[in-house]
Design a protein around this motif. Structure first.
Motif, mmCIF file in Angstrom:
data_model
loop_
_atom_site.group_PDB
_atom_site.id
_atom_site.type_symbol
_atom_site.label_atom_id
_atom_site.label_comp_id
_atom_site.label_asym_id
_atom_site.label_seq_id
_atom_site.Cartn_x
_atom_site.Cartn_y
_atom_site.Cartn_z
ATOM 1 N N UNK A 91 -1.382 4.630 -4.712
ATOM 2 C CA UNK A 91 -1.498 4.031 -6.050
ATOM 3 C C UNK A 91 -0.273 4.400 -6.886
ATOM 4 N N UNK A 92 0.055 5.677 -6.920
ATOM 5 C CA UNK A 92 1.171 6.179 -7.730
ATOM 6 C C UNK A 92 2.480 5.483 -7.381
ATOM 7 N N UNK A 93 2.742 5.296 -6.105
ATOM 8 C CA UNK A 93 4.006 4.715 -5.667
ATOM 9 C C UNK A 93 3.923 3.213 -5.418
ATOM 10 N N UNK A 94 2.803 2.612 -5.780
ATOM 11 C CA UNK A 94 2.606 1.162 -5.621
ATOM 12 C C UNK A 94 3.037 0.700 -4.234
ATOM 13 N N UNK A 95 2.429 1.322 -3.235
ATOM 14 C CA UNK A 95 2.825 1.085 -1.849
ATOM 15 C C UNK A 95 2.206 -0.161 -1.236
ATOM 16 N N UNK A 96 1.498 -0.929 -2.013
ATOM 17 C CA UNK A 96 0.879 -2.142 -1.468
ATOM 18 C C UNK A 96 1.491 -3.383 -2.101
ATOM 19 N N UNK A 97 1.578 -4.423 -1.313
ATOM 20 C CA UNK A 97 1.950 -5.713 -1.873
ATOM 21 C C UNK A 97 0.732 -6.616 -1.750
ATOM 22 N N UNK A 98 0.470 -7.192 -0.587
ATOM 23 C CA UNK A 98 -0.741 -8.006 -0.458
ATOM 24 C C UNK A 98 -1.964 -7.112 -0.301
ATOM 25 N N UNK A 99 -1.776 -5.933 0.290
ATOM 26 C CA UNK A 99 -2.847 -4.961 0.421
ATOM 27 C C UNK A 99 -3.694 -5.069 1.668
ATOM 28 N N UNK A 139 9.124 0.999 3.094
ATOM 29 C CA UNK A 139 9.756 2.172 2.482
ATOM 30 C C UNK A 139 8.824 2.813 1.454
ATOM 31 N N UNK A 140 8.073 2.002 0.712
ATOM 32 C CA UNK A 140 7.115 2.562 -0.244
ATOM 33 C C UNK A 140 5.946 3.216 0.485
ATOM 34 N N UNK A 141 5.552 2.660 1.614
ATOM 35 C CA UNK A 141 4.475 3.264 2.417
ATOM 36 C C UNK A 141 4.920 4.629 2.926
#
Length: 163
Positions: A91-99, A139-141
């Motif tokens: 959540x903090x790093x907004x690691x999802x796009x479509x999810x 990279x966010x993941x």
């Protein structure tokens, strides 16, 4: 046939064919919808859950094979009010796009962090090799998994049910 499954710390009795894949029971009978149906062949990782702390593709595991083993879904890691470190980090790093892939990614990462609190980037990549993401948030993941590792090392509450 009635089959007992221990999911997220609770025992559930389900009336299902013993050959039914765990994913179907989780989604249809127990209404736990974080694990997703992606390919149905164990090749995409969207259905990943933990079985006795090990990342497991739920679309290819028949419920009969589980016995009394502990099954943990993303819902079992934390809550909206009290998320687990892996959930907080994503959540903090907004690691999802479509999810769509994220629940499976989080479960693979959780299994890794339970056995290796400080994995290298290569170890993270290896742990995620069965998880496919087509959105390009890799990279966010990776950053979110590193962040979860930091949070766990700093004493953030850890997974209360899995492994």
């Amino acid at each position: 046939m009635t089959v007992k499954l221990k999911v997220n710390g609770a025992v559930h009795e389900v009336d299902a064919d013993p050959a039914t894949p765990l994913l179907y029971v989780l989604r249809e009978d127990l209404e736990l919808n974080a694990a997703k149906y992606g390919c149905g062949l164990g090749q995409c990782g969207s259905c990943m859950v933990l079985v006795d702390g090990e990342a497991t593709l739920s679309c290819v595991v028949p419920i009969l094979a589980l016995g009394e083993r502990e099954i943990t879904t993303l819902e079992g890691l934390g809550t909206v009010e009290d998320p687990a470190p892996i959930q907080s980090a994503f959540i903090e790093l907004q690691a999802a796009q479509c999810g769509y892939c994220i629940p499976g990614m989080m479960m693979s990462a959780q299994a890794l962090l339970q056995r290796n609190a400080s994995p290298s980037d290569q170890e993270i990549r290896d742990a995620l090799r069965t998880n496919l993401c087509r959105c390009g948030t890799h990279m966010r993941i990776l950053a979110a998994i590193r962040r979860a590792s930091e949070m766990m090392s700093a004493g953030a509450p850890s997974n209360r049910r899995a492994g």
